[in-house]
Design an enzyme around this catalytic site. Structure first.
Site, PDB file in Angstrom:
ATOM      1  N   CYS A 114      -4.902 -25.968 -13.570  1.00 24.74           N
ATOM      2  CA  CYS A 114      -5.231 -27.528 -13.202  1.00 24.74           C
ATOM      3  C   CYS A 114      -4.923 -27.699 -11.715  1.00 24.74           C
ATOM      4  O   CYS A 114      -5.353 -28.922 -10.921  1.00 24.74           O
ATOM      5  CB  CYS A 114      -4.518 -28.498 -13.809  1.00 24.74           C
ATOM      6  SG  CYS A 114      -2.743 -29.099 -13.345  1.00 24.74           S
ATOM      7  N   HIS A 123       1.024  -1.154  -0.179  1.00 26.00           N
ATOM      8  CA  HIS A 123       0.064   0.134   0.201  1.00 26.00           C
ATOM      9  C   HIS A 123       0.829   1.156   0.089  1.00 26.00           C
ATOM     10  O   HIS A 123       2.179   1.382   0.774  1.00 26.00           O
ATOM     11  CB  HIS A 123      -0.901   0.239   1.291  1.00 26.00           C
ATOM     12  CG  HIS A 123      -2.009  -1.010   1.163  1.00 26.00           C
ATOM     13  ND1 HIS A 123      -2.928  -1.065   0.519  1.00 26.00           N
ATOM     14  CD2 HIS A 123      -2.047  -2.213   1.887  1.00 26.00           C
ATOM     15  CE1 HIS A 123      -3.823  -2.017   0.629  1.00 26.00           C
ATOM     16  NE2 HIS A 123      -3.162  -2.673   1.550  1.00 26.00           N
TER      17      HIS A 123
HETATM   18  C1  LIG Z   1      -8.168 -10.221   4.002  1.00 29.49           C
HETATM   19  C2  LIG Z   1      -6.662  -9.658   4.244  1.00 29.49           C
HETATM   20  C3  LIG Z   1      -6.118  -9.086   3.362  1.00 29.49           C
HETATM   21  C4  LIG Z   1      -4.882  -8.092   3.778  1.00 29.49           C
HETATM   22  N1  LIG Z   1      -4.204  -7.406   2.806  1.00 29.49           N
HETATM   23  C5  LIG Z   1      -3.266  -6.852   3.037  1.00 29.49           C
HETATM   24  C6  LIG Z   1      -2.612  -5.971   1.937  1.00 29.49           C
HETATM   25  O1  LIG Z   1      -3.050  -6.005   0.745  1.00 29.49           O
HETATM   26  N2  LIG Z   1      -1.431  -5.392   2.100  1.00 29.49           N
HETATM   27  C7  LIG Z   1      -0.888  -5.083   3.422  1.00 29.49           C
HETATM   28  O2  LIG Z   1       0.244  -4.673   3.598  1.00 29.49           O
HETATM   29  N3  LIG Z   1      -1.365  -6.083   4.414  1.00 29.49           N
HETATM   30  C8  LIG Z   1      -2.597  -6.940   4.162  1.00 29.49           C
HETATM   31  N4  LIG Z   1      -3.128  -7.632   4.991  1.00 29.49           N
HETATM   32  C9  LIG Z   1      -2.344  -7.792   6.359  1.00 29.49           C
HETATM   33  C10 LIG Z   1      -1.367  -8.607   6.147  1.00 29.49           C
HETATM   34  O3  LIG Z   1      -1.542  -9.852   5.682  1.00 29.49           O
HETATM   35  C11 LIG Z   1      -0.879  -9.007   7.927  1.00 29.49           C
HETATM   36  O4  LIG Z   1      -0.599  -7.736   8.549  1.00 29.49           O
HETATM   37  C12 LIG Z   1       0.047  -9.846   8.045  1.00 29.49           C
HETATM   38  O5  LIG Z   1       0.425 -10.932   7.079  1.00 29.49           O
HETATM   39  C13 LIG Z   1       0.436 -10.092   9.479  1.00 29.49           C
HETATM   40  O6  LIG Z   1       1.562 -11.036   9.259  1.00 29.49           O
HETATM   41  P1  LIG Z   1       2.130 -11.924  10.890  1.00 29.49           P
HETATM   42  O7  LIG Z   1       3.338 -12.154  10.578  1.00 29.49           O
HETATM   43  O8  LIG Z   1       1.789 -10.614  11.960  1.00 29.49           O
HETATM   44  O9  LIG Z   1       0.921 -12.825  10.990  1.00 29.49           O
HETATM   45  P2  LIG Z   1       0.952 -14.263  10.226  1.00 29.49           P
HETATM   46  O10 LIG Z   1       1.315 -14.326   8.847  1.00 29.49           O
HETATM   47  O11 LIG Z   1      -0.308 -14.997  10.672  1.00 29.49           O
HETATM   48  O12 LIG Z   1       2.277 -15.208  11.090  1.00 29.49           O
HETATM   49  C14 LIG Z   1       2.003 -15.590  12.548  1.00 29.49           C
HETATM   50  C15 LIG Z   1       2.630 -17.033  12.569  1.00 29.49           C
HETATM   51  O13 LIG Z   1       2.791 -17.296  13.985  1.00 29.49           O
HETATM   52  C16 LIG Z   1       2.980 -18.638  14.125  1.00 29.49           C
HETATM   53  N5  LIG Z   1       2.354 -18.940  15.357  1.00 29.49           N
HETATM   54  C17 LIG Z   1       1.269 -18.923  16.022  1.00 29.49           C
HETATM   55  N6  LIG Z   1       1.139 -19.154  17.147  1.00 29.49           N
HETATM   56  C18 LIG Z   1       2.548 -19.716  17.702  1.00 29.49           C
HETATM   57  C19 LIG Z   1       3.070 -20.526  18.506  1.00 29.49           C
HETATM   58  N7  LIG Z   1       2.565 -20.482  19.756  1.00 29.49           N
HETATM   59  N8  LIG Z   1       4.252 -20.975  18.394  1.00 29.49           N
HETATM   60  C20 LIG Z   1       4.879 -20.551  17.276  1.00 29.49           C
HETATM   61  N9  LIG Z   1       4.269 -20.129  15.989  1.00 29.49           N
HETATM   62  C21 LIG Z   1       3.146 -19.775  16.316  1.00 29.49           C
HETATM   63  C22 LIG Z   1       1.560 -18.848  13.236  1.00 29.49           C
HETATM   64  O14 LIG Z   1       1.697 -20.544  12.629  1.00 29.49           O
HETATM   65  C23 LIG Z   1       1.738 -18.096  12.001  1.00 29.49           C
HETATM   66  O15 LIG Z   1       2.846 -18.608  11.049  1.00 29.49           O
HETATM   67  C24 LIG Z   1      -4.196  -8.409   4.811  1.00 29.49           C
HETATM   68  C25 LIG Z   1      -4.897  -9.109   5.717  1.00 29.49           C
HETATM   69  C26 LIG Z   1      -6.064 -10.005   5.429  1.00 29.49           C
HETATM   70  C27 LIG Z   1      -6.437 -11.039   6.435  1.00 29.49           C
END
Ligand SMILES: Cc1cc2nc3c(=O)[nH]c(=O)nc-3n(C[C@H](O)[C@H](O)[C@H](O)COP(=O)(O)OP(=O)(O)OC[C@H]3O[C@@H](n4cnc5c(N)ncnc54)[C@H](O)[C@@H]3O)c2cc1C
Length: 492
Positions: A442, A53
């Protein structure tokens, strides 16, 4: 492992944990990243809109407001350093009446305040000239040339592989089950393999970040899952739009967009629905209807017959809607990177910088190491090579001459290379997310069993031990039929 001891444990291998790991790998620190699943990029970071973004949505002064523009700026260098797939195609927010026209003017003002470069309001005529397939009742649009689209899992792999090359340890299938506290300070994490002692723990557990906080007796925030569903189209409809097309946003989401992917597909979505279950990544008839109706409001002629798959992702919605980036007040040494909703993917490298600052303030010495190498080697992608490059690589390694995924032209050489890379693929979907084998029309019907056989051979495990994606997703109860077998000891 029970005796293992480290400076920093990062919980969670999404984009946030991986970007933090890579940022900390600049310094003379021992860092271990623990991921519960079979692979990194299996939470929210695998199912989102994948837009980098520009940064006009977020309220000035919030973490989102500060870190979106910074993250976007950092990706303009990182995509080259980390060899990421990014297309800086720009984005449009389309207005269809006076109220929406007023909203895009507000977004322009907010974007200017946030420091977004080169924003511009386009008239209806200018807009339709650029995007002839939009609904003809558009009144104008906000144009943001600094926005882009990224391969979301590829970005996570780019960060984590660079972190590993710079000394970070990744342990997959290693869920954190508890946090050990001594005298109000974290001293380690409990895993199925024993306790790992650590001076600092980063909570980057995405949708589970509140559960991780509670393991340390910290009940200061709650994460609610908010689902977004999508439909992905094949490459025949890529030309329908030229850039990322947003409607004007609502209070809870940026709305249902129509966007090309970085690999030449097109998608529509997401809707926004609060759900109770943090594992609910189902797609529903109601969700599909909302997505189709929303997308047709902007692009009326969507050819639904070109749809190839549906998917959904869960936003990690926090109470006040902003990112939670701070040290825990109840457990010293536990640093939260939680509530990371959109634009969390874009902001991730900027979030990583903030987390490093918080660690420094909390007393961790960050001494730069001379040998830090910010650059990943370029990836060898057969379908992007010239005929001459293809001939050369096949002459050097005949496995590049055997196409395993016909839809996306992925060769056995690329699959073998990705299995043996620093954060190597260990599942069929892990290969898919790294090479695109199985992402075509596919959807893996042809290449899936062949990829299974290659994983079995390369990892030295029986075919019955190869998994599709999750920990228990075994694919075959017996050996594969002859047609899917790959050579075990001879070059083709
Ligand atoms: C519908 C949607 C659209 C979006 N579109 C955008 C976009 O276009 N642009 C943008 O910038 N952002 C977007 N976002 C936001 C973005 O995807 C998230 O902010 C980002 O992916 C979050 O990353 P994260 O690493 O915090 O979480 P995650 O990717 O969920 O990673 C967290 C990890 O922690 C692990 N975990 C959990 N508990 C434990 C535990 N106890 N021990 C070890 N591991 C654990 C999980 O398995 C997971 O792999 C969107 C989100 C959604 C849902």
């Amino acid at each position: 492992m029970s005796a293992e001891s480290t400076d920093v444990v990062i919980i969670g291998g999404g984009i946030v944990g991986s970007a933090i790991a890579r940022e900390l790998s600049r310094y003379q620190l021992a860092v271990i990243l623990l991921e519960a699943e079979t692979d990194v990029a299996m939470g929210t970071s695998k199912a989102n809109s994948a837009i980098l973004h520009a940064g006009f949505d977020a309220k000035p002064g919030t973490w989102k407001g500060k870190l979106n523009v910074r993250g976007n700026h950092l990706y303009h260098q990182l995509w080259q350093d980390l060899s990421l797939d990014v297309d800086w195609m720009g984005s449009l927010v389309v207005a269809k009446d006076d109220a929406e026209q007023a909203t895009i003017e507000e977004l322009l003002a907010r974007g200017n305040q946030n420091g977004v470069p080169n924003l511009e309001i386009l008239s209806a005529d200018q807009l339709l000239e650029r995007e002839p397939n939009l609904a003809t009742d558009v009144t104008g649009a906000l144009w943001a040339p600094s926005a882009g689209v990224v391969c979301p899992f590829g970005a996570v792999f780019g960060f984590i592989e660079n972190a590993i090359r710079n000394g970070v340890t990744l342990l997959r299938e290693c869920p954190v089950q508890g946090i050990v506290i001594d005298n109000g300070r974290v001293v380690g994490v409990v895993t199925p393999h024993g306790v790992i002692r650590a001076r600092f723990i980063i909570n980057a557990a995405g949708i589970q970040a509140d559960a991780v906080a509670r393991m340390a007796g910290d009940n200061s925030f709650t994460i609610h899952p908010r689902k977004g569903e999508y439909i992905l189209f094949d490459k025949t409809v890529r030309q329908l739009v030229n850039t990322v097309i947003f409607p004007t946003p609502s209070k809870v989401s940026k709305g249902i967009l129509v966007s090309p992917t970085v690999h030449g597909n097109l998608f529509i979505g997401p809707d926004a629905e609060d759900v109770a279950d943090k594992d609910d990544v189902s797609t529903t008839a109601a969700g599909m209807e909302r997505v189709i109706n929303g997308a047709r409001r902007i692009v009326p002629q969507l050819p639904l017959a070109a749809a190839i798959t549906e998917f959904s992702g869960l936003r990690a919605a926090s109470g006040d809607g902003d990112f939670i980036l701070r040290e825990s007040e109840t457990a010293k040494g536990l640093i939260h990177a939680a509530g990371i909703q959109s634009p969390g993917f874009t902001a991730a490298p900027a979030i990583a910088e903030v987390i490093a600052d918080i660690l420094r303030e909390a007393g961790l010495a960050l001494i730069e190491k001379a040998e830090f190498n910010p650059v990943n080697p370029p990836r060898r992608v057969f379908r992007e090579m010239s005929w001459q490059e293809r001939a050369e690589i096949v002459a050097r390694d005949p496995l590049f001459g055997r196409v395993i995924c016909r839809c996306e032209t992925v060769t056995e050489g690329e699959i073998v290379a990705t299995i043996h890379s620093p954060c190597g693929a260990v599942t069929v979907d892990g290969v898919k997310r790294r090479t695109r084998a199985g992402t075509g029309r596919c959807q893996g019907g042809f290449c899936g069993p062949r990829v299974t056989a290659i994983i079995s051979r390369e990892l030295g495990i029986p075919v019955t031990a190869v998994r599709k994606d999750g920990i228990h997703s075994f694919l075959f109860s017996d050996k594969l039929p002859g047609v899917c077998e790959v050579s075990t000891d001879e070059q083709p």
